[in-house]
Design a protein around this motif. Structure first.
Motif, PDB file in Angstrom:
ATOM      1  N   LEU A 211       0.873  -1.169   0.000  1.00  0.00           N
ATOM      2  CA  LEU A 211       0.000   0.000   0.000  1.00  0.00           C
ATOM      3  C   LEU A 211       0.906   1.213   0.000  1.00  0.00           C
ATOM      4  O   LEU A 211       1.821   1.302   0.820  1.00  0.00           O
ATOM      5  N   GLY A 212       0.675   2.142  -0.899  1.00  0.00           N
ATOM      6  CA  GLY A 212       1.463   3.373  -0.953  1.00  0.00           C
ATOM      7  C   GLY A 212       0.714   4.480  -0.223  1.00  0.00           C
ATOM      8  O   GLY A 212      -0.424   4.788  -0.563  1.00  0.00           O
ATOM      9  N   ILE A 213       1.352   5.032   0.780  1.00  0.00           N
ATOM     10  CA  ILE A 213       0.709   6.066   1.589  1.00  0.00           C
ATOM     11  C   ILE A 213       1.471   7.379   1.445  1.00  0.00           C
ATOM     12  O   ILE A 213       2.678   7.439   1.703  1.00  0.00           O
ATOM     13  N   ALA A 214       0.783   8.418   0.997  1.00  0.00           N
ATOM     14  CA  ALA A 214       1.400   9.734   0.817  1.00  0.00           C
ATOM     15  C   ALA A 214       1.468  10.445   2.167  1.00  0.00           C
ATOM     16  O   ALA A 214       0.470  10.531   2.880  1.00  0.00           O
ATOM     17  N   VAL A 215       2.666  10.922   2.500  1.00  0.00           N
ATOM     18  CA  VAL A 215       2.840  11.639   3.773  1.00  0.00           C
ATOM     19  C   VAL A 215       3.536  12.975   3.489  1.00  0.00           C
ATOM     20  O   VAL A 215       4.240  13.125   2.490  1.00  0.00           O
ATOM     21  N   ASP A 216       3.323  13.942   4.371  1.00  0.00           N
ATOM     22  CA  ASP A 216       4.003  15.221   4.156  1.00  0.00           C
ATOM     23  C   ASP A 216       5.239  15.369   5.046  1.00  0.00           C
ATOM     24  O   ASP A 216       5.998  16.323   4.916  1.00  0.00           O
ATOM     25  N   ASP A 217       5.428  14.407   5.962  1.00  0.00           N
ATOM     26  CA  ASP A 217       6.609  14.437   6.826  1.00  0.00           C
ATOM     27  C   ASP A 217       7.060  12.998   7.049  1.00  0.00           C
ATOM     28  O   ASP A 217       6.540  12.291   7.919  1.00  0.00           O
ATOM     29  N   LEU A 218       8.019  12.569   6.224  1.00  0.00           N
ATOM     30  CA  LEU A 218       8.425  11.158   6.243  1.00  0.00           C
ATOM     31  C   LEU A 218       9.005  10.760   7.599  1.00  0.00           C
ATOM     32  O   LEU A 218       8.677   9.696   8.124  1.00  0.00           O
ATOM     33  N   ALA A 219       9.844  11.625   8.168  1.00  0.00           N
ATOM     34  CA  ALA A 219      10.476  11.285   9.446  1.00  0.00           C
ATOM     35  C   ALA A 219       9.417  11.051  10.526  1.00  0.00           C
ATOM     36  O   ALA A 219       9.489  10.073  11.282  1.00  0.00           O
ATOM     37  N   ALA A 220       8.412  11.902  10.571  1.00  0.00           N
ATOM     38  CA  ALA A 220       7.345  11.756  11.568  1.00  0.00           C
ATOM     39  C   ALA A 220       6.529  10.498  11.298  1.00  0.00           C
ATOM     40  O   ALA A 220       6.137   9.777  12.220  1.00  0.00           O
ATOM     41  N   ALA A 221       6.280  10.204  10.019  1.00  0.00           N
ATOM     42  CA  ALA A 221       5.486   9.026   9.662  1.00  0.00           C
ATOM     43  C   ALA A 221       6.263   7.745   9.974  1.00  0.00           C
ATOM     44  O   ALA A 221       5.691   6.759  10.429  1.00  0.00           O
ATOM     45  N   VAL A 222       7.587   7.757   9.735  1.00  0.00           N
ATOM     46  CA  VAL A 222       8.414   6.596  10.066  1.00  0.00           C
ATOM     47  C   VAL A 222       8.371   6.364  11.574  1.00  0.00           C
ATOM     48  O   VAL A 222       8.225   5.227  12.039  1.00  0.00           O
ATOM     49  N   GLU A 223       8.463   7.442  12.317  1.00  0.00           N
ATOM     50  CA  GLU A 223       8.401   7.333  13.764  1.00  0.00           C
ATOM     51  C   GLU A 223       7.094   6.687  14.205  1.00  0.00           C
ATOM     52  O   GLU A 223       7.070   5.799  15.065  1.00  0.00           O
TER      53      GLU A 223
END
Ligand code: ZN
Length: 135
Positions: free
Chosen positions: A8-20
């Protein structure tokens, strides 16, 4: 023709925060990041059972992910379905009148061969078909 949901591809605006969030808060296995220059995205991978979650952050305001977030906000961007032969799958789909964004395979993250089906041919869902050489 389709084997499984590859990711599933999820678009995020802050990769570091989303990885966390996915790694530390939700506790998913984190398999690293990769920049796909061609698509102007940086991706982070989380293998999960038979599939994986792929986070996508734009690396350029021109990126399709930047445009998607501008229009719809962060969220599920695409579903990727695994096939054995993406070129053959494109041919079969075109033969059935399915509209393709890519009529020739291109190279995605991890060197996968991918192609996108046009969301006009699906109920508004961006579907990626993908073939991996590593399995
Ligand atoms: Zn994808």
């Amino acid at each position: 023709m389709f084997k499984k949901i590859d990711h599933l591809g999820i678009a995020v605006d802050d990769l570091a925060a989303a990885v966390e969030l996915f790694r530390d808060t939700l506790g998913l296995e984190y398999a690293g990041e990769e920049t796909v220059a061609d698509q102007k995205v940086r991706t982070a991978f989380f293998p999960l059972g038979e599939s994986s979650v792929e986070l996508l952050e734009a690396t350029d305001p021109d990126s399709p992910i930047a445009k998607y977030i501008e229009k719809k906000g962060p969220g599920i961007h695409h579903i990727a379905l695994r096939v054995d032969d993406v070129a053959k799958a494109i041919e079969v789909l075109l033969g059935k009148g399915v509209r393709m964004i890519d009529t020739v395979p291109r190279v995605g993250a991890h060197g996968a061969k991918i192609a996108f089906i046009h969301p006009k041919s699906t109920p508004g869902i961006l579907v990626e078909i993908c073939q991996r050489g590593d399995e």
